[in-house]
Design a protein around this motif. Structure first.
Motif, short mmCIF file in Angstrom:
data_model
loop_
_atom_site.label_atom_id
_atom_site.label_comp_id
_atom_site.label_asym_id
_atom_site.label_seq_id
_atom_site.Cartn_x
_atom_site.Cartn_y
_atom_site.Cartn_z
N GLY A 200 0.82 -1.20 0.00
CA GLY A 200 0.00 0.00 0.00
C GLY A 200 0.86 1.25 0.00
N ARG A 201 0.24 2.37 -0.29
CA ARG A 201 0.99 3.63 -0.32
C ARG A 201 1.64 3.94 1.02
N ASP A 202 0.95 3.60 2.10
CA ASP A 202 1.50 3.91 3.42
C ASP A 202 2.61 2.96 3.83
N GLU A 203 2.88 1.95 3.01
CA GLU A 203 3.98 1.02 3.29
C GLU A 203 5.27 1.42 2.58
N LEU A 204 5.22 2.45 1.77
CA LEU A 204 6.44 2.90 1.12
C LEU A 204 7.44 3.40 2.16
N PRO A 205 8.71 3.05 2.02
CA PRO A 205 9.71 3.57 2.95
C PRO A 205 9.66 5.10 3.00
N GLY A 206 9.65 5.65 4.19
CA GLY A 206 9.47 7.09 4.36
C GLY A 206 10.75 7.81 4.69
N GLY A 207 10.57 8.93 5.39
CA GLY A 207 11.70 9.77 5.75
C GLY A 207 11.78 10.98 4.86
N ASP A 208 12.31 12.07 5.40
CA ASP A 208 12.40 13.29 4.63
C ASP A 208 13.83 13.79 4.49
N GLU A 212 17.63 8.48 1.89
CA GLU A 212 17.20 7.47 2.84
C GLU A 212 17.80 6.13 2.41
N LYS A 213 17.53 5.08 3.15
CA LYS A 213 18.04 3.75 2.81
C LYS A 213 17.62 3.38 1.40
N ALA A 214 18.57 2.90 0.61
CA ALA A 214 18.28 2.48 -0.76
C ALA A 214 17.48 1.18 -0.74
N VAL A 215 16.30 1.22 -1.34
CA VAL A 215 15.39 0.07 -1.32
C VAL A 215 15.09 -0.43 -2.73
N ARG A 233 14.55 9.46 -3.06
CA ARG A 233 15.40 9.36 -1.86
C ARG A 233 15.73 7.92 -1.50
N THR A 234 14.98 6.96 -2.08
CA THR A 234 15.15 5.55 -1.67
C THR A 234 15.58 4.66 -2.83
N LEU A 235 16.10 5.27 -3.90
CA LEU A 235 16.55 4.50 -5.06
C LEU A 235 18.01 4.10 -4.89
N ALA A 236 18.32 2.90 -5.35
CA ALA A 236 19.68 2.38 -5.26
C ALA A 236 20.61 3.12 -6.23
N PRO A 237 21.91 3.11 -5.98
CA PRO A 237 22.85 3.75 -6.89
C PRO A 237 22.70 3.26 -8.32
N THR A 254 12.54 17.81 -3.97
CA THR A 254 13.65 16.90 -3.69
C THR A 254 14.93 17.71 -3.72
N THR A 255 16.06 17.03 -3.68
CA THR A 255 17.36 17.70 -3.77
C THR A 255 18.17 17.05 -4.88
N VAL A 256 19.30 17.63 -5.18
CA VAL A 256 20.16 17.04 -6.21
C VAL A 256 20.97 15.86 -5.67
N MET A 257 20.93 15.62 -4.37
CA MET A 257 21.80 14.60 -3.78
C MET A 257 21.59 13.19 -4.34
N PRO A 258 20.34 12.71 -4.52
CA PRO A 258 20.20 11.37 -5.10
C PRO A 258 20.78 11.28 -6.51
N PHE A 259 20.70 12.38 -7.25
CA PHE A 259 21.17 12.37 -8.64
C PHE A 259 22.69 12.43 -8.71
N ILE A 260 23.32 13.12 -7.75
CA ILE A 260 24.77 13.25 -7.76
C ILE A 260 25.45 12.14 -6.97
N LEU A 261 25.01 11.95 -5.72
CA LEU A 261 25.70 10.99 -4.86
C LEU A 261 25.37 9.54 -5.18
N ARG A 262 24.18 9.29 -5.72
CA ARG A 262 23.83 7.91 -6.11
C ARG A 262 23.73 7.74 -7.62
N GLY A 263 23.82 8.81 -8.35
CA GLY A 263 23.82 8.71 -9.81
C GLY A 263 22.52 8.20 -10.40
#
Length: 329
Positions: A200-208, A212-215, A233-237, A254-263
């Protein structure tokens, strides 16, 4: 002049109104093709246009329907001849040009794709714009390096046309597919299509936090807004998101961090004006190695033109699933 029945949409001093009416059959001029429509489909954009609840039409009055499949009846285009089986999706249909909710469709020949061997017009519209968009999403993911080893693929809006077909294609390509759906009654159906797990939608890993942890290894997102931001925020590299829908909002916080730090890659999927070579190739793939194993399992309803208003209301209320076929005659 010969008349035909169409689903016509008006917006004028009397407000919005839509319904079946008789109009003249348009004769093709240079570069155009007249298609006898065998089938069309209902897409979210069609529901917005038909009810007036979305500002998606450029000119009025207009015949609705952003896709159609049928047989060429007359041609003033060098690539098409009478008897050819063709598919029309996107471009200006039901936006600034009459669409497929009609007995015939007159469009520029450059907008058409050949119906590939193995699909009849009805089967082509079981896939329709939704299937074509799902195929485009998968294509963009694969071209950008997505592979099963990166981890499970999340599909949001899983019970809709795009989501359900994307699940089936990705499962055929050996991805572990996790479907997001709050519709408990459809969980068995989603599993049959190829989902390995439904949440369900409420089961998606959260956090702001920015990261966040790559899932998830990747995603096909049909929702947009806060849900899309959460997925970034929760996508793997090196994972990718095919972004398709915006029912959840157009803003992306969002921020640029997932795009830069995890590519990660955010891949926009616009199925409206895909160039012909890719358009034809995607339809070929949808008819062969990406073809859903049971096309009829994707169909939840079939209506004629008179049945469209009720279907539009159900779709916007979240009470439809899969594909809804429209048989104009």
């Amino acid at each position: 002049m010969t008349q035909q029945q169409v689903f016509r949409i008006h917006q004028d001093d009397d407000g919005h109104r839509a319904g079946v009416e008789a109009v003249a059959i348009v004769q093709p001029t240079q570069g155009e093709v007249l298609v006898r429509v065998s089938a069309s489909g209902v897409n979210y954009k069609d529901a917005l246009a038909g009810t007036g609840k979305g500002k998606v039409i450029k000119r009025f009055p207009i015949t609705g329907g952003i896709d159609a499949a049928g047989i060429v009846e007359q041609s003033e285009h060098p690539c098409w001849k009478p008897g050819d089986a063709v598919i029309a999706t996107g471009f200006g249909m039901a936006f600034d040009h009459d669409g497929g909710y009609a007995e015939t469709l007159c469009v520029p020949g450059d907008w058409l794709a050949p119906t590939p061997q193995g699909l009849d017009p009805r089967q082509a519209m079981i896939l329709g714009t939704a299937g074509f968009t799902a195929g485009l999403a998968v294509h963009r993911l694969l071209v950008n390096g997505q592979h099963p080893g990166l981890g499970p693929i999340l599909v949001t809006g899983a019970s809709g046309g795009v989501g359900s077909i994307a699940i089936n294609i990705l499962a055929k390509l050996d991805f572990e597919v996790v479907a997001v759906s709050n519709k408990q009654a459809l969980h068995d159906w989603l599993t049959q299509l190829g989902a390995s797990r439904i949440i369900g939608r409420d089961e998606l890993p959260g956090g702001d936090r920015p990261l966040e942890k790559a899932v998830w290894g990747g995603a096909v997102d049909n929702v947009g807004g806060a849900m899309l931001a959460q997925i970034t925020r929760t996508l793997a590299p090196n994972g990718n998101i095919a972004s398709i829908g915006l029912a959840g909002g157009t803003a992306l916080e969002t921020t640029v961090m997932p795009f830069i730090l995890r590519g990660i890659g955010l891949l926009g999927c616009n199925s409206v004006d895909v160039p012909f070579p890719l358009r034809a190739d995607l339809w070929r793939r949808l008819a062969t190695d990406w073809r859903p194993s049971d096309l009829d399992a994707l169909v939840s309803d079939q209506v004629d033109l008179d049945g469209l208003p009720a279907v539009f209301e159900r779709m916007l209320a979240g009470k439809t699933h899969g594909r809804i076929l429209v048989m104009p005659a």
